[in-house]
Design an enzyme around this catalytic site. Sequence first.
Site, PDB file in Angstrom:
ATOM      1  N   GLY A 191      49.630  17.294 -46.461  1.00  0.00           N
ATOM      2  CA  GLY A 191      49.123  16.104 -45.786  1.00  0.00           C
ATOM      3  C   GLY A 191      48.629  15.028 -46.734  1.00  0.00           C
ATOM      4  O   GLY A 191      48.335  13.910 -46.308  1.00  0.00           O
ATOM      5  N   GLU A 259      42.934  16.547 -39.030  1.00  0.00           N
ATOM      6  CA  GLU A 259      43.907  15.641 -38.422  1.00  0.00           C
ATOM      7  C   GLU A 259      45.048  15.283 -39.359  1.00  0.00           C
ATOM      8  O   GLU A 259      46.140  14.930 -38.913  1.00  0.00           O
ATOM      9  CB  GLU A 259      43.210  14.357 -37.977  1.00  0.00           C
ATOM     10  CG  GLU A 259      42.219  14.534 -36.846  1.00  0.00           C
ATOM     11  CD  GLU A 259      41.567  13.222 -36.466  1.00  0.00           C
ATOM     12  OE1 GLU A 259      41.672  12.822 -35.294  1.00  0.00           O
ATOM     13  OE2 GLU A 259      40.966  12.577 -37.355  1.00  0.00           O
ATOM     14  N   PHE A 260      44.809  15.364 -40.689  1.00  0.00           N
ATOM     15  CA  PHE A 260      45.796  14.859 -41.641  1.00  0.00           C
ATOM     16  C   PHE A 260      46.068  15.848 -42.774  1.00  0.00           C
ATOM     17  O   PHE A 260      46.352  15.453 -43.901  1.00  0.00           O
ATOM     18  CB  PHE A 260      45.318  13.513 -42.203  1.00  0.00           C
ATOM     19  CG  PHE A 260      45.083  12.491 -41.138  1.00  0.00           C
ATOM     20  CD1 PHE A 260      46.151  11.865 -40.509  1.00  0.00           C
ATOM     21  CD2 PHE A 260      43.799  12.183 -40.724  1.00  0.00           C
ATOM     22  CE1 PHE A 260      45.946  10.951 -39.494  1.00  0.00           C
ATOM     23  CE2 PHE A 260      43.578  11.259 -39.720  1.00  0.00           C
ATOM     24  CZ  PHE A 260      44.657  10.640 -39.100  1.00  0.00           C
ATOM     25  N   SER A 272      38.622  26.032 -45.765  1.00  0.00           N
ATOM     26  CA  SER A 272      37.660  26.607 -44.828  1.00  0.00           C
ATOM     27  C   SER A 272      37.452  25.622 -43.688  1.00  0.00           C
ATOM     28  O   SER A 272      37.431  24.406 -43.915  1.00  0.00           O
ATOM     29  CB  SER A 272      36.338  26.900 -45.530  1.00  0.00           C
ATOM     30  OG  SER A 272      35.437  27.562 -44.666  1.00  0.00           O
ATOM     31  N   GLU A 320      47.588  26.267 -55.489  1.00  0.00           N
ATOM     32  CA  GLU A 320      47.792  24.818 -55.505  1.00  0.00           C
ATOM     33  C   GLU A 320      49.204  24.408 -55.951  1.00  0.00           C
ATOM     34  O   GLU A 320      49.392  23.401 -56.629  1.00  0.00           O
ATOM     35  CB  GLU A 320      46.733  24.155 -56.396  1.00  0.00           C
ATOM     36  CG  GLU A 320      45.328  24.397 -55.891  1.00  0.00           C
ATOM     37  CD  GLU A 320      44.258  23.656 -56.669  1.00  0.00           C
ATOM     38  OE1 GLU A 320      44.590  22.762 -57.458  1.00  0.00           O
ATOM     39  OE2 GLU A 320      43.063  23.971 -56.472  1.00  0.00           O
ATOM     40  N   THR A 322      51.135  25.673 -58.091  1.00  0.00           N
ATOM     41  CA  THR A 322      51.460  25.855 -59.510  1.00  0.00           C
ATOM     42  C   THR A 322      52.376  27.049 -59.753  1.00  0.00           C
ATOM     43  O   THR A 322      52.926  27.189 -60.848  1.00  0.00           O
ATOM     44  CB  THR A 322      50.182  26.049 -60.344  1.00  0.00           C
ATOM     45  OG1 THR A 322      49.493  27.228 -59.906  1.00  0.00           O
ATOM     46  CG2 THR A 322      49.269  24.833 -60.224  1.00  0.00           C
ATOM     47  N   TYR A 515      27.213  21.082 -49.274  1.00  0.00           N
ATOM     48  CA  TYR A 515      28.169  19.967 -49.377  1.00  0.00           C
ATOM     49  C   TYR A 515      27.381  18.670 -49.600  1.00  0.00           C
ATOM     50  O   TYR A 515      26.596  18.255 -48.744  1.00  0.00           O
ATOM     51  CB  TYR A 515      28.970  19.895 -48.085  1.00  0.00           C
ATOM     52  CG  TYR A 515      30.208  19.040 -48.105  1.00  0.00           C
ATOM     53  CD1 TYR A 515      31.468  19.623 -48.007  1.00  0.00           C
ATOM     54  CD2 TYR A 515      30.147  17.650 -48.193  1.00  0.00           C
ATOM     55  CE1 TYR A 515      32.621  18.855 -47.994  1.00  0.00           C
ATOM     56  CE2 TYR A 515      31.293  16.879 -48.190  1.00  0.00           C
ATOM     57  CZ  TYR A 515      32.524  17.486 -48.096  1.00  0.00           C
ATOM     58  OH  TYR A 515      33.666  16.713 -48.080  1.00  0.00           O
TER      59      TYR A 515
END
Length: 618
Positions: A191, A259-260, A272, A320, A322, A515
Amino acid sequence: MQLEVEDNKVGGTNTTATIAPERQELAQFPQDNVDYYQKIKWNGWGDTRKFLHTLEPSGTIAITTPTASAVPLPSLANYIKKELTLNGQTSNLENTPSIQLDQINIAAPRPINPSFERELQSIFTPDQLKTDKFARITHVYGKSIRDLVRLRIGQINNAPDLIILPQSHDEVEKLMQSANKYNVIVIAYGGGSNIVGACEPVTTDRFVVSVDMRRMNKVLWVDRREMTACIQVGIMGPDLEKELRKSGVSLGHDPDSFEFSTLGGWLATCSSGHQSDKYGDIEDMAVSFKTVTPTGTLELRNGARAGAGINYKHIILGSEGTLGIITEAVMRVHPLPQAEEYFGFMFPSFTHAINALEQIRRSDILPTMIRIYDPDETRLSFSSKPSKGAFSEFISSAIKHVCLSIIGFEGSKKQVDFHKKSVFDILSKNGAFGLGQSPGKTWAEKRYDLPYIRDFLLNHNMWVDVAETTVSWSSLLPLWKEAKQAFNDHFRSKGIPSWICAHISHTYSNGVCLYFIFASKQNADNEMTPYTEGKRLMTDIVLKHGGAISHHHGVGYEHVPWMNRYVSNGWINVYRKIKEVVDPKNICNPRKLMPTQEEENGQKKYLFDVLNVKQPKL
């Protein structure tokens, strides 16, 4: 049958593709479908029809969405001006607009190997091969602050040479085989919501293909007895839930980027979701998947569990791109809940909220989700509501220490009622004041809106970024306090106003996800050094308190400089050996996830330090 490649070029040369007979049934992607990259902002976050703006002459900030125009957020402008102050001077909303797309010039694609080009034309239809400027620009970066600033000033140095949109596992296998043969870089693109540089091309000497997976967007089957579903990983979050709900099931994975972002992106970065307290993180949901590597496809058996040696799925989860490209995944699903109830509570302090949260986690009764905002983010939450209201004004201006919490329950009505009773009892013993279901409803409606505020601030001489970690219960408060104090001290010592808040979004028996969201003014020195210094400071403090480099954003290149401190060199060497075996030519997303030996030895600078922005105000 002949079809011309879009813009009549692949790799900058005029070409005509001949479609092999067995590919003719896929010669045309349905014309009523527009690819996702054409629907979302190229220089910001999300839906092109959703954005914040000011109303004249009042200066009130408003939000426009696909369903509502210019809905006022009456407290937000004053909140921003008040919080981003220095020595009593407020920060005005100065205009700093983005460059227009037609003003951007990018380098032409590198020359393509003619043999590689011919093989691509035998695998893909012309509509699956994109070399136009818009396609290349929308696949060069993710959505980090560095990414958006570079897009907004037109600084694009390493756009991919070719965008390919596969529609099947078979096509990805053939592409990888061909790319390996001709030493072509392959970068999986989901995305594009990543904020750690995980999808950015960084090579200067090899042809680069960005593999946009979003046409692989089908739920292949759902097994209601085993409660599993096989899914192509290019499917976007909303489409995935829509398709699963047709079978009466849900994945229950709802990250901020829902959403994306795609299932493949969630798997590749160990994502998560908001409901992780009940349903687990993405690694708990993943049963098996197919991964196409340069040396072959890796597959896993389906099953409830196996103790037959290494758990191989964890070699690919979080890698990721790789090591290869995930194409299909078998995921655990659950029945759609009969009841869904989300509530708001107010705590006297962050400490009270954390004490309650730890007690809930120690019990056998867990909500679906618990989200706790510190006082600064609590005030932001109330200041960004569409309606002022007496209570919102009270919270925003009068109370400095209270903390908002959103707590959700899902399941059968009997289960929800039972869990509520136990959890509410713990909350009341820790001084929580119930606000009813209205805050929960508002949270559910607005939980994806924060990145749109970031875009607005970029348009008005400010910037916003985030950092997140997993930290133990004992280190939670010390890390929170030191990070907030050190961040503000850092910027204000340079004469730059700053703001920082935090929330807890996921809980575990031995810790939580903490966060941080932080902001500052763009500066007059026309470079990003204050930002990168602040980001480095935050990461150093996280490691000082034993936190993870990331809970769910991943590593990309942003966190690579800290990997040697986060994991032992032995594990870095294990990863390097796996990489050498499955990707001997290093064609899969190079220089991400782990430091190269040259970076480690100081022979080459880390990308964190190199990929800077010198031109803009930031």
